[in-house]
Structures are given as C-alpha cells and as structure tokens.
Enzyme design. Structure first.
Site, PDB file in Angstrom:
ATOM      1  N   TYR B  56       0.832  -1.207   0.000  1.00 49.43           N
ATOM      2  CA  TYR B  56       0.000   0.000   0.000  1.00 49.43           C
ATOM      3  C   TYR B  56       0.870   1.262   0.000  1.00 49.43           C
ATOM      4  CZ  TYR B  56      -3.687  -3.155   1.832  1.00 49.43           C
ATOM      5  OH  TYR B  56      -4.589  -4.174   2.047  1.00 49.43           O
ATOM      6  N   ASP B 223     -24.095  -0.060 -11.009  1.00 50.46           N
ATOM      7  CA  ASP B 223     -24.831  -0.879 -11.976  1.00 50.46           C
ATOM      8  C   ASP B 223     -26.158  -1.315 -11.366  1.00 50.46           C
ATOM      9  OD1 ASP B 223     -24.205  -2.860 -10.142  1.00 50.46           O
ATOM     10  OD2 ASP B 223     -22.514  -3.612 -11.321  1.00 50.46           O
TER      11      ASP B 223
END
Lengths: 301, 301, 301
Positions: B56, B223
């Site tokens: 990260y 969606d």
C-alpha cells in the site's frame, strides 16, 4: 547425475522423483527388445518408478520385456491402477457401459491380471484409478489389507480424487494412502486451487502428476494460451540455460512445495534424458510466476 | 460512544471491532500533521487498529505522522502484510514479474522495512497478504516463531486464503493464525458460500473484511445490482433511523455470526465517525435478508 | 415384503429406508379420512417415516388425520423442519422479506407449532431447513439440548447444508447431526461431486434425499436430458424386470454407498406401493453407470 529419490509419505518407501509413464506404450511400436532397452536406459538415469494401469494395456508388453531380464525387477518400482472397466477389455472390462468398479472382487481380479501381465510377484504401488461413486470405503480398506498381507501390493493410493473423496477413503483405511495422482501442467492449473495440493501437504503425502505437458498441447503451441505459456517458458529457458522447453516445464512442476512426482510420457530416450536433468533447474519465484501469469492471462492480483 | 473491542481468537489480544484501513493513504493528499490528526481522531472514536501492507506504501507516511507523537503507538494496534512483490517496489518488489513470495528471507526483509517505515518496534498482527503457491508451510511456521520470539511481531494471520490453504498452513504452525482477511460486501458475497466464514467459526478465529463498500461501487450505484442493493439499504436506513447508507452496510456486515472485523477505507473523518456508530444498529433478520435478497436478485429458496 | 429399516447414525434410532414425503399434501385434495387411509397404507408397506416441514403446511392436515387414530403415532417416526420464514405464514412467517431464522426463539416457536399441528408430544427428527447465514452455532447447540431434554425432539439434523456448514454446526453441537437432507436425482447429480455424500460417510450419517424424481421432470421427459435418462432407465427396467421406471430410479438412488434415505412424494398409494418394492432391485454397476452416463451426456472418463 541421476534423478533423485524420495518418499511419497513418511514411511520411507522411495520412488524416483521423475516417473516413467507407460500410458502410450502400446502405440510406441517397440518390440520386446526395444522396450527392454528403454527400461534399462530409464534405470540408468535413475528413473526407477514405472507407471502403468490396467486400461493402458501397457502391462503385458512391459512384462514381456521384463521377462527377458528378470533381475531388473528389484531395481524398479512398479505402479499400476485398477477400477476403470471400459468396453473391450475382456473379463476386466464392461459388457456394454464403461464404468468404474472398486469392488473387492474387481480390485483383486485386476491385481491378479496385472501380476500375470507384468510377470512380477508384487506391485509396489496400487492406485484406484478413478473415484467410483459406488465405492464402499470399508470394503476397499479390507481388500487393501488382504493384498498387503499376501505380499502382492506394497503401497496404496488413488488417482483423480477430490479432497472429499480422498479424506473419506483415508479415514476408512488403516493403510496410508501415499498419493493422489492428478492432472497438472502449466496449461491445466486447476489443481492449484482445488485443494488437492494443500491436502497432500496436510496429510503428508506426495501427489503424482500426470500430463505435465498437457498431452502435447504445450509443445505444439496448440492455441493462444499454449503459445503464451511457451513464450514464457522460452524466456525462462534462456535465463536458466536449459537445453529444451520440457526441462523448464518439469522444473516448473517440480517447484511445487507439495512433494510432487511428475510422470514423463515420452518414448524417446533422448527426451527422457533431457527431462531427467530438470531437477538441476530450480526456478526463481519470478520465473515460476512468469509461467503462471502466462497461463492465467494476467498477473497475480 | 466508542467502537467496541474484541479478540479475533481466544488468546485475549484485542483489536477494535472496526479497523482503519490505510490502503489508499498515498492518494489522500495529506501532510504529516493531517495524517496525525486523522489517526488521533480515529483513536478518539475507539478505532485503534490500523491496517497496512507493504504494497500500500502507507507505512512510511503513517510512520512519519506517528513520529510526531510517538506516545500514540501504545494506544493502537498495527496490522501489516507481506508477501506480494510487484514491479516498482525496490528490493522488496519484483525485477520483472509481479509475484508472491512467502519465503522466510522475504518475510523477514518485509517486516524489517515495515518496522523502519512505521517507526515502531513491533507489529501487532502480520498477515501473509496472498496465498503463494510456492509457500513452504514449515518454513513459514519457523519464521513466525523467530519473529515472535524477537518481539517484532505479536500475532499472525493470512489474507485471501482458501479454506484448504488456511487449514494446511495452520496445521504446520504452532502459532494460531488469528484471522483470514477476505473480501466481503453486499456486492461481493462469495465468502458466504466459500466456507471461509464457517472455517473461521470452527477454528475460533475472526475474519477481517476488506472492501465492505465494494470499493465505492455500492455508494455510487454503479450498476443494476448496486442500485438494487442501495434501494434495499435505504429502506433499512429508514427503518432503523441510521443517518447514512454506510452505517447500514457496516451494520449488515457486523451482523455476520463469525466475529467479523470490517475495515473502513475512508479518509474523511466525518465518514469514519458515522461508520463508527454502525454497531448501534443491530439489523433484524428481515433487514439483513432484504439486502442479501437485493444482491442475490431473488428471495431465499 | 416391507421396506427395510436402518439407523441414519450409529445411535440405533431407526427409520424406514424409504420415507413418505408430505411436501405437497395440501395439494392432494384429500379429506382427513383419506389422509388417514394413505398413512395406514404407508405403514403397512413399512414406510413408517413421515417427512414434513413447517413451510409445507402439511402438519396440520396430517395431525387431523392422526387424531382420528392416535394409536398410529407409536408406529411412525415424524420428521419436520424449521427455519424458513416466508411471507404469509402468520407469526412463524415473515412480515415483508422471506428469510431464514435459526434463532433459538424461532426454533422453539416452530417446534411448538409443529407439535400442536401434528397433534403429537414429540418429533422424532428435527431439521434446520436451510443454512441461515446468521446462525449462531452455539445457540443452536443449546436449543437442541433443551428440546431433547424436554422430550420434544429426539434427533437432530439439517437440510441443504454445504460440507462447511455441516462441519461447523456439528463441531458446535454435542448432539450428533444424524442427517443432511439434500436434493439428489439422476437429473440433479450435483451432490455426487459436492462432497456431501463423502462427508456423510466420514461422519457416519445417512443423507435423506429429496426430489429423486426431479419434481416430475424425469417422468414427463421434460427435455433432452430427461429423455436420455428415461431411455436409460427403461433399458435397465427391462433388464431387471421392474414394473415401472420409478422403481429403477429409486433403486439407482438406493445404490449409493452413503446409507441414503430417499423421500417419496406421491399421493397415489399405488405409486408408493411400487416404489416400496425398489429395494429388491439391486442394480449392477453397469446399470447404475448407464443412468449416470445418460445424465452426464458422456461416458465416464
């Protein structure tokens, strides 16, 4: 330099790390002397474990060759398999419907025929060839006992079993199942995610691996996936200085941490000789994952 | 009201039920003082567990902030991960091929860098970030021992492991693996059926859960499926009187019976504050299954 | 000749090998006397185990019939199920969202209603009808204890559980879960590969099997797959001299080595009578695999 030796389980019984597969022996067009010469050359390379199955029809020609020089028997380990009964295999086959049969009666009959055909007194490792949905675990355990105490079979295992099937049969058996022979190649990597390799590690067994070259699909670059894989294999080949792609593929398979025993399948002693050198090529993780990535079609997440 | 605390396993080592995720810290555009302020506000909310990973690149900026007020270290638990080696990460990364590496050498090197970057003497929980197909279970067990006895790491776990992988590594390790950090959200419910949650219960461990908001797909209604889920979430929001949808989603995740530890991922302290109140909303089964049904696209059978 | 009896687990509690399923009793259009006559004819055939569920709405009409002749209770074993809460089932149902509920409170309430409706003092076997993602294993274990010690329930099991779910609940329970009732037919063979049958063998339990005729799809030859299967079934019917296809299908299901207990679902006593004779037809392996092959669409590999 010869192929190394290792136990599949912790019982000390050793096999050669690379195993000669006689799946297609019937198609090799060899006479008995030629088969004998092939066997002797394998033995010289340290490839002492010979993989058969009733349904390969390989036992009878192998046995004829072995009969020419019976003293070789003690220098090899013979693996064979039982339990598939297809049409066209006489009494051990089916009448009308190809099926699996792991009944004690069939297992014993198949072993007896294997012993006769192989012209040997014992089988080193007997595998149930396919998971029979009708297998009675306790009966299999009992017939394994009988085969072991009669001296006819020395070790037992299975082939193409799921983790559930392996666990259930192992629980029923006093004998340790020392291997689950499964398909594995850079082209067919399903076993990496099915749990069979982790199960092998948890149970302390060593999987035998069949079709490591994907039945030729890899070497012929049959499709886009095969082409991607071969491109990666060739990069690694240059990096490690291997003399052929097969060495890299076997080195890739041997990189698995689950104590794997890959089968070779070639009839060409030169290809066997090259494969036998695969152990010297320990791939780096980047090299291993390069081939994985080529097969997967994308880098690791 | 602050976030509750709980053990992941039965060893008594406590973490905060909600965990601050620093996955995107590099993109937050904060200077060291701002990171420090963010950390302090998390601590005030009872969010004391801080989730990092080598890949990260969050450890170094976090460590700089922590160095401004080192006494905070004892008030937090730091989780970090090792074992992914992508290109572009210097010595800990790859030369050419992104790959996984759970060799002792890499694990130790990664931990050493994490300690330096985080400017701390110890890591509270170290996770193997991804299941490395080449992992040698015994070697990992041994390096965990060394890291623990040197005082550098206090607890161990894994991330994104299948049940087979978890079982095999746990069998090899004397140390209890206290968590398997996996993806879970109303949008990605695969973990409900993969067995990882049941395994967590059977082993007595608590899974950490990443991407509970499906990386923003839920909040943006990306969606049809996300829209269905958000419609259900909003009905439940009204019913329970929550102040935002995120509270409902975290309450839904916290409803799992497997002792879950969800990660938060926001840089906005106000959103963190709202999420921190999620524990007060215990959803009814109808509310929980309303969201499940919206994701599934059909009612339970 | 009557249907045989067997234990599902090793505790000696016996059920009839074939089980009368009352899934559709509400649609049978029978009055109480007719239901009573049906029950008595089942008992005469040795079909003493009666399968219900709260959501079948079969308990109340069954109980009314049983009340006409209460002495029959001791000659049968009653199985019922709890844990599905659909809309339209009063207090035991849902307000708005169909869901699962395996909370102690709901389990107890459902059992109490089952006892009232069935007009009996005890249930022989109680199943959790579906795996509830919110189930608290320890709480279920505890409520099973209470139900057993109060004499209200004599045995416990589950239905439609994955292997992971079964293993986790069994680990939490002192009581042995004696069955996992799952779907299985020549049309829906998923259970052959999901591990549930191997798990049943490993745990020493006997699965109950629902929808063995694929809810009529087989008998009506609904599609190409069903037609292929029925063609194979009819060949076997001729070979074994069975009087109807259903006998062959039940004989096929009974051929499983996992100690299976198939459910019958017909309201026609003549069809029940024919099914009751299925045990006499032990299929050969070729016959069994003929039907498997027809369903699979290809011979065994």
């Amino acid at each position: 330099m010869t192929v190394s030796r290792a136990s599949m389980a912790e019982d000390g019984f050793e096999f050669s790390r690379l195993i000669a597969g006689f799946w297609r022996l019937k198609d090799w067009g060899m006479n008995d002397q030629e088969v004998l010469a092939f066997i002797e050359q394998c033995l010289e390379l340290g490839i002492t474990t010979m993989d058969h199955a009733m349904v390969y029809r390989s036992e009878e020609p192998f046995g004829r060759a072995l009969a020419l020089k019976p003293e070789l028997r003690d220098r090899m380990e013979i693996v064979t398999k039982c339990g598939i009964r297809p049409v066209g295999f006489g009494k051990l086959g089916a009448k009308a419907v190809n099926h699996y049969d792991s009944s004690p009666k069939h297992i014993v009959a198949s072993v007896e025929q294997s012993l006769r055909d192989l012209k040997t007194q014992y089988i080193d490792l007997l595998l149930i060839h396919r998971p029979d949905y009708l297998m009675e675990m306790e009966e299999i355990a009992e017939v394994f006992d009988r085969l072991e105490s009669s001296g006819k079979v020395r070790n037992f295992g299975v082939s193409n079993f799921t983790t559930h099937q392996f666990a259930a049969l192992q629980q029923a058996c006093d004998h340790k199942l020392i291997t689950n022979q499964v398909e594995f190649s850079p082209y067919n990597m399903g076993a990496l995610d099915s749990g069979v390799f982790e199960q092998a590690q948890a149970y302390g067994t060593g999987p035998m691996l069949w079709s490591c070259l994907a039945a030729g699909q890899l070497m012929t670059g049959a499709d886009e996936k095969a082409k991607r894989i071969m491109a990666a294999v060739n990069i690694v080949k240059e990096e490690v200085g291997a003399s052929c792609a097969e060495q890299v593929i076997y080195a890739w398979v041997l990189g698995l941490p689950c104590n794997p025993f890959p089968l070779l399948g070639s009839s060409k002693i030169e290809r066997i000789r090259q494969a036998a050198s695969s152990e010297q090529y320990a791939l780096t993780r980047e090299q291993w994952y390069r081939i994985w990535e080529a097969s997967n079609g994308a880098a690791v997440p």
